[in-house]
Design a protein around this motif. Structure first.
Motif, PDB file in Angstrom:
ATOM      1  N   LYS A 111       0.828  -1.213   0.000  1.00  0.00           N
ATOM      2  CA  LYS A 111       0.000   0.000   0.000  1.00  0.00           C
ATOM      3  C   LYS A 111       0.861   1.261   0.000  1.00  0.00           C
ATOM      4  O   LYS A 111       0.526   2.254  -0.638  1.00  0.00           O
ATOM      5  CB  LYS A 111      -0.927  -0.004   1.216  1.00  0.00           C
ATOM      6  N   GLU A 114       2.085   2.416  -3.406  1.00  0.00           N
ATOM      7  CA  GLU A 114       1.107   3.113  -4.243  1.00  0.00           C
ATOM      8  C   GLU A 114       1.134   4.619  -4.001  1.00  0.00           C
ATOM      9  O   GLU A 114       0.778   5.396  -4.883  1.00  0.00           O
ATOM     10  CB  GLU A 114      -0.292   2.566  -3.969  1.00  0.00           C
ATOM     11  N   GLY A 137       4.076  -4.167  -4.849  1.00  0.00           N
ATOM     12  CA  GLY A 137       3.496  -2.824  -4.790  1.00  0.00           C
ATOM     13  C   GLY A 137       4.022  -1.927  -5.887  1.00  0.00           C
ATOM     14  O   GLY A 137       3.280  -1.115  -6.461  1.00  0.00           O
ATOM     15  N   ARG A 141       1.593  -0.426  -9.649  1.00  0.00           N
ATOM     16  CA  ARG A 141       1.292   0.983  -9.880  1.00  0.00           C
ATOM     17  C   ARG A 141       0.866   1.199 -11.337  1.00  0.00           C
ATOM     18  O   ARG A 141       1.300   0.493 -12.250  1.00  0.00           O
ATOM     19  CB  ARG A 141       2.514   1.843  -9.594  1.00  0.00           C
TER      20      ARG A 141
END
Length: 424
Positions: A111, A114, A137, A141
């Motif tokens: 998270k 992002e 992660g 994106r």
């Protein structure tokens, strides 16, 4: 003289206490000597890092930004202390603008990636699980095409650090291993690594740099820590007791795959210089006044999928990052399908070998080179996937190789060894 004789007699009369005291002093002296050697290693690494920090840069050039993703829970909660004592001073002395982001729970790094703003370096401080979370992660994106070009550093702080065997020289001293990895980031040498994209039917894709494993050896290996009280026999005990659950252990599935692909030429790291203004104007005017070109439809060659039904004790899909060859002409991942008719004794022995090297492919196994594959599991399939040593629910998946997707910092000596091995 009389005093010395009296002391010797006392030591002889209390030989048990004397033996215990000598052992205690020996252990304490060895421990202090080890601490002293670790401090010397840290000091030498900091002096080398300070040489990078003392380099002059133009006043108009901003400092390089480095974002560190630190997993403090790695290595049984010791990762934060290891980072602050061995890696953080080197990074700060090097002149980098360092931002440390600590994760508080599993999956948080995905998270945080992002929301990450522009940075010049990404540094992963943890183990295999932290690496897997950060690259997942990063590649999830929307602008992953841009962010995947950011070089990545890896500081091995976790219990399992598979990637460090490729990037850094082996070292029995943990302090030296961490300082060497941190200095490798400052030296700037990078190598391209392949990535596995693993996508289920509903879930978002997961990315891995090492492997995907599904089978009995992986399931038994996860339970080894439960038998800690058996000491060196815990590995064999975990595999032995797993044979009581069900025997023979079989994993049935259907596999479709495509063969290797040719490796395209590597793109130059430096961008070509921008042409002068009059050249750009001339090109635009010529493009504007010229008649539109007729597009010739290209024939799409059908993909040559191969399919097989398999019954195996373990299936593994691995990248070639462990045996990195920078000059190879084909891109592929290794699929190892291990034969299932094994005795319980063979299972226990091979299980111990798998704990030392999970990529061992025993004799009689079927080895396939593929660039893409689809694994179909029957309904109610048992077991779990091990993706870079992280556990995921077993389900039908599509695994795609992303060749040379990410660039990782490595020790210059390891890069030189790779080129020498390729030439030979």
């Amino acid at each position: 003289m009389a005093g010395a004789v009296k002391v010797l007699k006392t030591l002889r009369n209390h030989w048990k206490k004397t033996t215990f005291g000598v052992c205690l002093l020996s252990w304490g002296g060895n421990w202090l000597y080890g601490k002293h050697c670790d401090n010397l290693l840290r000091r030498a690494a900091c002096q080398e890092a300070q040489a990078f920090g003392n380099q002059l840069i133009p006043s108009s050039m901003p400092l390089k930004k480095a974002t560190v993703f630190l997993n403090p829970a790695a290595c049984k909660g010791k990762a934060r202390n290891l980072f602050e004592k061995n890696a953080a001073p080197i990074l700060h002395l090097s002149g980098l603008d360092v931002t440390v982001v600590q994760t508080d729970y599993e999956g948080q790094a995905k998270k945080l990636l992002e929301l990450m703003e522009n940075t010049d370096l990404i540094i992963i401080a943890g183990g295999d699980g932290t690496v897997q979370e950060v690259i997942t992660g990063l590649l999830r994106r929307a602008d992953e095409a841009v962010f995947s070009k950011i070089p990545i550093g890896f500081i091995p702080l976790g219990k399992t650090c598979t990637l460090s065997h490729t990037l850094y020289p082996e070292s029995m001293n943990r302090v030296q291993h961490i300082t060497n990895a941190t200095l490798a980031i400052l030296k700037g040498e990078t190598v391209p690594l392949d990535v596995l994209q693993i996508k289920g039917e509903k879930e978002q894709p997961v990315f891995a740099v090492t492997d995907l494993r599904w089978g009995s050896y992986r399931d038994a290996g996860v339970k080894v820590s439960k038998y800690w009280y058996l000491g060196p026999l815990k590995t064999k005990a975990a595999h032995f007791f797993s044979t009581f659950k069900e025997w023979p252990q079989k994993h049935q599935a259907a596999l479709m795959y495509l063969g290797p692909t040719e490796r395209p030429p590597e793109e130059p790291e430096e961008k070509p210089s921008r042409p002068p203004l009059y050249v750009r104007l001339y090109r635009r005017l010529r493009l504007y006044w010229s008649s539109p070109r007729k597009e010739i439809p290209q024939e799409v060659t059908p993909e040559d999928w191969e399919e097989l039904k398999l019954s195996t004790i373990e299936l593994s899909i691995a990248t070639r990052n462990r045996q990195l060859d920078l000059t190879r002409t084909e891109d592929f991942m290794d699929i190892c399908i291990e034969a299932d008719p094994v005795s319980k004794g063979q299972f226990v022995n091979r299980g111990s070998q798998k704990m030392r090297d999970p990529h061992v492919c025993p004799e009689g196994s079927q080895c396939i080179r593929a660039s893409r594959c689809i694994l179909q599991l029957p309904e109610g399939a048992e077991g779990s996937f091990g993706i870079d040593n992280e556990e995921y629910e077993a389900m039908p998946v599509e695994v795609k190789l992303l060749p040379r997707k990410l660039r990782f910092f490595c020790d210059p000596r390891m890069r030189e060894q790779m080129f020498h091995a390729a030439v030979q």
